[in-house]
Motif scaffolding. Structure first.
Motif, PDB file in Angstrom:
ATOM      1  N   GLY A   9     179.154  53.602 -41.157  1.00 35.86           N
ATOM      2  CA  GLY A   9     179.461  54.694 -40.235  1.00 35.86           C
ATOM      3  C   GLY A   9     179.457  56.039 -40.937  1.00 35.86           C
ATOM      4  O   GLY A   9     178.890  57.022 -40.443  1.00 35.86           O
ATOM      5  N   ARG A  61     186.724  60.051 -36.019  1.00 30.43           N
ATOM      6  CA  ARG A  61     186.410  59.324 -34.780  1.00 30.43           C
ATOM      7  C   ARG A  61     184.919  59.009 -34.714  1.00 30.43           C
ATOM      8  O   ARG A  61     184.517  57.926 -34.271  1.00 30.43           O
ATOM      9  CB  ARG A  61     186.843  60.137 -33.566  1.00 30.43           C
ATOM     10  CG  ARG A  61     188.354  60.200 -33.376  1.00 30.43           C
ATOM     11  CD  ARG A  61     188.719  60.786 -32.028  1.00 30.43           C
ATOM     12  NE  ARG A  61     188.357  62.200 -31.933  1.00 30.43           N
ATOM     13  CZ  ARG A  61     189.157  63.198 -32.321  1.00 30.43           C
ATOM     14  NH1 ARG A  61     190.355  62.931 -32.850  1.00 30.43           N
ATOM     15  NH2 ARG A  61     188.762  64.454 -32.202  1.00 30.43           N
ATOM     16  N   ARG A  62     184.097  59.937 -35.170  1.00 31.16           N
ATOM     17  CA  ARG A  62     182.654  59.734 -35.121  1.00 31.16           C
ATOM     18  C   ARG A  62     182.228  58.657 -36.119  1.00 31.16           C
ATOM     19  O   ARG A  62     181.378  57.812 -35.817  1.00 31.16           O
ATOM     20  CB  ARG A  62     181.952  61.054 -35.433  1.00 31.16           C
ATOM     21  CG  ARG A  62     180.478  61.071 -35.079  1.00 31.16           C
ATOM     22  CD  ARG A  62     179.942  62.476 -35.229  1.00 31.16           C
ATOM     23  NE  ARG A  62     178.512  62.516 -34.972  1.00 31.16           N
ATOM     24  CZ  ARG A  62     177.754  63.597 -35.162  1.00 31.16           C
ATOM     25  NH1 ARG A  62     178.315  64.716 -35.605  1.00 31.16           N
ATOM     26  NH2 ARG A  62     176.458  63.561 -34.906  1.00 31.16           N
ATOM     27  N   SER A  83     183.296  55.301 -34.629  1.00 34.33           N
ATOM     28  CA  SER A  83     182.523  54.885 -33.456  1.00 34.33           C
ATOM     29  C   SER A  83     181.114  54.425 -33.852  1.00 34.33           C
ATOM     30  O   SER A  83     180.603  53.439 -33.322  1.00 34.33           O
ATOM     31  CB  SER A  83     182.432  56.025 -32.437  1.00 34.33           C
ATOM     32  OG  SER A  83     181.675  57.112 -32.948  1.00 34.33           O
ATOM     33  N   ILE A  84     180.500  55.128 -34.809  1.00 35.57           N
ATOM     34  CA  ILE A  84     179.156  54.734 -35.244  1.00 35.57           C
ATOM     35  C   ILE A  84     179.213  53.496 -36.137  1.00 35.57           C
ATOM     36  O   ILE A  84     178.312  52.649 -36.111  1.00 35.57           O
ATOM     37  CB  ILE A  84     178.462  55.897 -35.971  1.00 35.57           C
ATOM     38  CG1 ILE A  84     178.169  57.035 -34.981  1.00 35.57           C
ATOM     39  CG2 ILE A  84     177.153  55.447 -36.624  1.00 35.57           C
ATOM     40  CD1 ILE A  84     177.506  58.249 -35.599  1.00 35.57           C
ATOM     41  N   ILE A 105     181.395  51.016 -35.962  1.00 35.91           N
ATOM     42  CA  ILE A 105     181.934  49.823 -35.296  1.00 35.91           C
ATOM     43  C   ILE A 105     180.918  48.684 -35.198  1.00 35.91           C
ATOM     44  O   ILE A 105     181.266  47.524 -35.449  1.00 35.91           O
ATOM     45  CB  ILE A 105     182.497  50.188 -33.900  1.00 35.91           C
ATOM     46  CG1 ILE A 105     183.907  50.774 -34.060  1.00 35.91           C
ATOM     47  CG2 ILE A 105     182.545  48.978 -32.982  1.00 35.91           C
ATOM     48  CD1 ILE A 105     184.521  51.261 -32.777  1.00 35.91           C
ATOM     49  N   GLN A 162     172.407  53.239 -34.327  1.00 31.70           N
ATOM     50  CA  GLN A 162     173.451  54.009 -35.002  1.00 31.70           C
ATOM     51  C   GLN A 162     172.917  55.370 -35.444  1.00 31.70           C
ATOM     52  O   GLN A 162     173.599  56.394 -35.314  1.00 31.70           O
ATOM     53  CB  GLN A 162     173.972  53.238 -36.211  1.00 31.70           C
ATOM     54  CG  GLN A 162     174.808  52.022 -35.856  1.00 31.70           C
ATOM     55  CD  GLN A 162     175.160  51.200 -37.072  1.00 31.70           C
ATOM     56  OE1 GLN A 162     174.297  50.865 -37.885  1.00 31.70           O
ATOM     57  NE2 GLN A 162     176.417  50.845 -37.221  1.00 31.70           N
ATOM     58  N   ASP A 195     172.873  57.912 -32.914  1.00 30.53           N
ATOM     59  CA  ASP A 195     174.217  58.207 -32.394  1.00 30.53           C
ATOM     60  C   ASP A 195     174.457  57.486 -31.064  1.00 30.53           C
ATOM     61  O   ASP A 195     175.006  58.049 -30.121  1.00 30.53           O
ATOM     62  CB  ASP A 195     174.413  59.723 -32.224  1.00 30.53           C
ATOM     63  CG  ASP A 195     175.877  60.125 -32.394  1.00 30.53           C
ATOM     64  OD1 ASP A 195     176.727  59.213 -32.517  1.00 30.53           O
ATOM     65  OD2 ASP A 195     176.164  61.333 -32.392  1.00 30.53           O
ATOM     66  N   PRO A 243     176.389  54.356 -30.377  1.00 29.57           N
ATOM     67  CA  PRO A 243     177.229  53.251 -30.860  1.00 29.57           C
ATOM     68  C   PRO A 243     177.428  52.124 -29.853  1.00 29.57           C
ATOM     69  O   PRO A 243     177.640  50.979 -30.250  1.00 29.57           O
ATOM     70  CB  PRO A 243     178.561  53.939 -31.186  1.00 29.57           C
ATOM     71  CG  PRO A 243     178.573  55.168 -30.344  1.00 29.57           C
ATOM     72  CD  PRO A 243     177.147  55.619 -30.236  1.00 29.57           C
ATOM     73  N   VAL A 244     177.362  52.427 -28.543  1.00 27.15           N
ATOM     74  CA  VAL A 244     177.667  51.392 -27.548  1.00 27.15           C
ATOM     75  C   VAL A 244     176.633  50.262 -27.542  1.00 27.15           C
ATOM     76  O   VAL A 244     176.991  49.085 -27.689  1.00 27.15           O
ATOM     77  CB  VAL A 244     177.817  52.005 -26.147  1.00 27.15           C
ATOM     78  CG1 VAL A 244     177.975  50.901 -25.096  1.00 27.15           C
ATOM     79  CG2 VAL A 244     179.021  52.940 -26.108  1.00 27.15           C
ATOM     80  N   THR A 252     176.868  48.304 -30.752  1.00 32.03           N
ATOM     81  CA  THR A 252     178.044  47.430 -30.747  1.00 32.03           C
ATOM     82  C   THR A 252     177.790  46.175 -29.927  1.00 32.03           C
ATOM     83  O   THR A 252     178.170  45.063 -30.321  1.00 32.03           O
ATOM     84  CB  THR A 252     179.258  48.184 -30.190  1.00 32.03           C
ATOM     85  OG1 THR A 252     179.494  49.351 -30.986  1.00 32.03           O
ATOM     86  CG2 THR A 252     180.499  47.303 -30.212  1.00 32.03           C
TER      87      THR A 252
END
Length: 451
Positions: free
Chosen positions: A74, A237-238, A241-242, A244, A380, A383, A385-386, A389
């Motif tokens: 990340g 946070r970034r 999130s990336i 994860i 990733q 940008d 991440p969802v 993941t």
């Protein structure tokens, strides 16, 4: 920044990919050798129970890697994107966050494992024959948690500024130390699994010393200075999130390893030992794929941050072909010489028989597995991440865990052997669908910006 722009934006694609991927592959293989060394030297005792103990407790080490990947991959992705956007101060904030968060999580993990040692050993599947061996190994791995997390996280972080060679060197220092110390502690001093764990921890300590030296004396764009923590909240946070997807993938690998070992316990400690060897050996293929795809992630992140979509696509295509070629060669070797590969680790006829069948079954996905990791790292870098993941969840969670029980119930040990390969192929199909969709969306956004 001129040298970074030269590498990230102007160096020919093949040369740029190889310049980033080769040191990262070496770093990844160094980590595999690091991890395999314990199994190899413990295997020289020809005690299947000690090999099984290392295999059972390996799930904890893999969980460490989950946290290190979350923070490190990340952080590397965020740093490369920020450098592409010319945000050098924020890149320092990201590196400082990664440094102190790895240390903090390592300390928490050490305390938690030491306090919950016996319940954890039961969860891991330790039997009366492996209990003491497992406990000895786990104790020292717990004590060394801060060093293991920091060394492995920064193996990724420093690549964010293009320092693939520094990443490789840090990993090699730890591995060489581990390989030298393993036979001394395990065989000469007769410390068995405890000696293997002590050697592993000391190797990571040496790696930490190198990365601290690099950050304080060599790095032009990264920092571990506490002053950069004051305003790193949004960066943190970034990074998380990336990171994860990489963290989830490794965490689920740890959980899957625990469930896999528990599924094998009815077949005896020899089956557990065999799968432990196969898991370590197959990681060689996995980490070649991950080395290539992790290595090019900073290139992709920089291109995304700079809006260089055409170069992004060229890097993606060449890297995909590279993973397929490498995966095919390695998988073919494992399938052709499976018994001999297992025999390198232990001279036990039953372990070799089990392990050869397991290695052939597991290696069938090796040629194309890199496409899954390439997709995760590309998402990733963009940008996103969802979807990244979700892919990590699919491989080791949504697919592997249910398949382990279903195939094991239907086909016994043979079904268990083919669980990972089946899960991998299902995840690869979904990965390619998500990658194509993300690339179309990327092109649409850039076209709208140009208009």
């Amino acid at each position: 920044m001129k040298s970074d722009q030269e590498l990230f934006l102007r160096t020919p694609v093949k040369k740029a990919v190889l310049r980033m991927a080769i040191p990262t592959v070496i770093s990844s293989l160094v980590l595999v050798i690091y991890n395999m060394a314990d199994t190899f030297f413990v295997g020289q005792t020809n005690d299947a129970c000690q090999v099984a103990a290392v295999s059972l407790t390996n799930a904890v080490f893999v969980m460490y890697m989950a946290v290190a990947n979350l923070i490190g991959i990340g952080g590397s992705a965020v740093i490369s994107i920020l450098l592409g956007q010319k945000e050098e101060k924020r890149a320092k904030e990201a590196s400082a966050f990664c440094f102190y968060s790895a240390l903090a999580v390592g300390l928490v993990a050490a305390v938690a494992i030491l306090l919950g040692m016996d319940p954890l050993l039961r969860i891991l599947g330790s039997t009366p024959d492996t209990w003491e061996f497992s406990r000895d190994y786990l104790f020292y791995i717990a004590v060394g948690a801060p060093f293991i997390l920091l060394a492995n996280a920064f193996g990724h972080v420093v690549r964010g500024e293009g320092a693939a060679s520094a990443s490789m060197l840090g990993g090699m220092i730890g591995t060489v130390a581990n390989i030298i110390l393993d036979p001394i502690f395990i065989l000469t001093l007769d410390m068995g699994t405890a000696g293997a764990a002590i050697a592993t921890v000391l190797g990571n300590v040496f790696g930490c010393v190198y990365y601290i030296y690099y950050l304080t004396r060599k790095s032009p764009l990264l920092s571990m200075h506490p002053r950069y923590l004051a305003s790193c909240g949004r960066i943190a946070r970034r990074v998380v999130s990336i990171g994860i997807p990489a963290g989830i993938n490794s965490a689920l690998m740890s959980i899957s390893t625990v469930l896999l070992n528990n599924a094998l316990v009815p077949y005896g400690d020899t089956a557990v030992a065999a799968m432990g060897i196969v898991t370590k050996v197959y990681m060689f293929i996995v980490f070649v794929h991950m080395g290539i795809t992790n290595g090019i992630q900073p290139l992709l992140g920089y291109c995304h941050g700079a809006g260089a979509a055409k170069r992004f696509g060229s890097i993606l295509r060449f890297s995909g072909a590279l993973t397929v070629v490498c995966g095919t060669l390695l998988s073919g070797f494992y399938i052709a010489f499976a018994p001999g590969v297992v025999r390198v680790f232990i001279d036990d006829a039953q372990v070799i028989e089990y392990g050869a069948a397991m290695l052939v079954a597991t290696s069938l996905a090796g040629p194309v597995l890199g496409l899954l990791f390439l997709t995760i790292n590309s998402l990733q870098a963009m940008d996103r991440p969802v979807p990244a993941t979700l892919l990590s969840l699919f491989r080791q969670g949504v697919f592997f865990i249910p398949l382990l029980f279903v195939l094991g119930r239907l086909f016994g040990l043979n079904g268990i052997n083919f669980t990972q390969t089946t899960a991998d192929y299902l995840a690869i199909v979904i990965a390619l669908f998500l990658l194509v969709r993300a690339l179309r969306q990327q092109r649409a956004v850039l076209a709208a910006q140009e208009a």
